[in-house]
Scaffold this active site. Structure first.
Site: not given
Ligand code: 2AM
Length: 187
Positions: A42, A124
């Site tokens: 996603h 991203h």
């Molecule tokens: P990431 O894939 O770059 O880790 C669910 O966790 C989604 O929220 C993921 O896509 C994650 O990005 C994003 N996300 C952003 N900030 C986060 C945080 N502090 N902790 C966990 N997930 C985060």
């Protein structure tokens, strides 16, 4: 009221690709680290963290009032963040509609009193975690037509995080009739 609405939950707003786009994204996962499961792929719009029942209700109310037209994304490169050891797919550019969506959701989250991270929004699609360094490289562009956005829950399972799409809202240019306006619940 659905079960998940009656308890605190770890939530985030996201764009969820359809099966065809998801398959193309999945095919780009590099053979490093822990690959994100195909059904979990996603693009996060806004990470909310732990949200209580009332905040969640108000957030979903606000999400139903968001007005952003459908837009196109182009995923064009495989890239890597060394600090978080994450391999990800990036866009050629962030369309204004994507940024507007992010801003409207962020404003709604602030209004309900959620403490958000101050980090700049960097759209991203995470492909792998705990990944060894990979050299950034262009990919055959993946065209993704975005017609809705969703609220997803991150559920911790013994085998890792599982993401469940809880509710979807269509993108639209005008305040429309109730059709989908309150969001379609996904179970
Ligand atoms: P990431 O894939 O770059 O880790 C669910 O966790 C989604 O929220 C993921 O896509 C994650 O990005 C994003 N996300 C952003 N900030 C986060 C945080 N502090 N902790 C966990 N997930 C985060």
């Amino acid at each position: 009221m659905e079960g998940w609405e009656r308890r605190k939950a770890r939530l985030f707003f996201a764009l969820w690709p359809d099966a065809a786009v998801r398959g193309r994204i999945a095919a780009q996962r590099p053979a490093v680290g822990r690959s994100v499961a195909e059904e979990n792929l996603h693009l996060t719009l806004l990470f909310l963290g732990s949200v209580d029942v009332e905040q969640s209700r108000r957030l979903r109310e606000a999400a139903a009032t968001v007005i952003v037209p459908p837009f196109e994304l182009r995923l064009v490169r495989l890239d890597y963040w060394s600090r978080s050891r994450v391999a990800w797919l990036g866009l050629d550019e962030a369309p204004p509609a994507l940024l507007s969506l992010h801003r409207q959701l962020k404003a709604a989250a602030q209004k309900v009193g959620l403490a958000l991270e101050s980090r700049r929004y960097r759209p991203h699609v995470t492909l792998a975690r705990d990944a060894a360094t990979i050299a950034p490289r262009p990919i055959d562009p993946i065209h993704w037509t975005v017609t809705d956005f969703c609220l997803a829950e991150s559920v911790l399972r013994p085998e890792g995080s599982q993401y469940l799409v809880r509710q979807r809202w269509p993108l639209r240019t005008e305040v429309g009739p109730a059709v989908g306006g309150a969001g379609a619940t996904v179970e």
